[in-house]
Enzyme design. Structure first.
Site: not given
Length: 340
Positions: A130, A243
């Site tokens: 990710c 994130h």
């Protein structure tokens, strides 16, 4: 006409998001099957306005299905991905199992869509980590212009990257802090995550890096350019979804911050929000549910000869996992597979 599509791991965070995104992007689905472990057989999940019941992956016959989006972890993938691939179903895998396999393409469509063409060697395509996915989306257009020599990145990764257990632990520990009679010891993480940051994601390796940091290094090289040097420090933060990354980039050629800003504004998958005023940037809370990789705080890095610094934020359940998998499926369909 469309495709016969399987979503494996449909009861998890990423699997459910895959179903949402397939519907949102109106992926051409003629038929869809949702799979889970035997204990979740019969569990209902949503696909648009339809309700689907999960089938037992152990008993599922992949023959006749065009592609399968896997979000079941490396151990289960090791068993079921070869089975699906052998049956002629192309696997798009979200686990780390096949990422560094030289016969398996590792794909971020905005960066290396052409790599999808190599899927037929094993009938498997890998989805990257990710944190790598959002970083290379931001790096690619800058690399094309000025050639990147080195990237130093510090990540601020949300607990959803550790699955539902990670999200539950943050929630439970946060409540416990305000209730002195209860205590929630760390299980999903190495230390308390509520009101804390943890500079460890995954296990430590011999050189002192964690496996998450190693993934960012080797995956960037495979996806973008093997010559790029990457130094990563990956940190878990008490954020539920999204994130963030602080990137310091050294180029072969000088790249002015204004030109970089203009290049990124035109880049596929990137949204630039960069006002030099209080709040003129994007944070993880604001990126949740969005498809884009957001870039802010673009500025010269005077500590190296040709340097830039920037801030990069994305929804890790989307671009970092489910969205990228669906984009791979779209690319596979457009470049390689005929509709049923």
């Amino acid at each position: 006409m469309g495709y016969r599509v399987v979503v494996a791991g449909a009861t998890g965070n990423v699997g459910r998001e895959m179903l949402n995104i397939l519907e949102e992007r109106q992926f051409p689905v003629d038929e869809i099957a949702v799979l889970a472990s035997r204990r979740s057989q019969g569990t209902e999940v949503s696909f648009g306005d339809r309700t689907l019941k999960c089938q037992d992956i152990e008993r599922f016959d992949f023959a006749g299905w065009d592609m399968a989006l896997f979000a079941i972890g490396s151990d289960a993938t090791k068993v079921y991905a070869p089975r699906a691939a052998k049956a002629g179903c192309v696997v798009i895998d979200n686990s780390s199992l096949y990422r560094m396999d030289p016969d398996v393409p590792l794909v971020v469509p905005e960066v290396n869509a052409e790599a999808v063409d190599g899927y037929a060697k094993k009938n498997i395509i890998a989805n990257p980590n990710c944190s790598t996915a959002q970083m290379v989306v931001a790096l690619k257009p800058l690399h094309d212009r000025a050639r990147i020599k080195r990237v130093v990145v510090a990540t601020y990764q949300s607990v959803s990257g550790a699955g539902k257990a990670g999200m539950d632990e943050l929630w439970d520990q946060t409540k416990a802090i305000y209730n002195p009679t209860s205590e929630v010891p760390p299980k999903a993480f190495q230390k308390q995550i509520a009101f804390n940051v943890i500079p460890q994601i995954d296990v430590f390796m011999e050189d002192g890096a964690t496996k998450e940091e190693w993934k960012m290094v080797v995956e960037t090289k495979k996806i973008l350019d093997p010559k790029i040097k990457v130094s990563a420090t990956c940190v878990r933060v008490p954020v539920f979804v999204g994130h963030a990354e602080a990137l310091h980039i050294e180029f072969e050629d000088f790249l002015d911050e204004e030109e970089a800003r203009d290049i990124l504004r035109e880049a596929p998958g990137v949204m630039v929000i960069d006002k030099r005023e209080p709040g003129g940037y994007i944070t993880p809370v604001e990126c949740v549910g969005d498809f884009a990789t957001f870039v802010s705080r673009i500025r010269q890095d005077s500590t190296v000869e040709n340097g830039l610094a920037l801030w990069c934020v994305s929804d890790n359940l989307r671009k970092g996992a489910a969205l990228n998998a669906v984009q791979i499926a779209e690319t596979l369909g457009n470049r390689c597979l005929k509709k049923g």
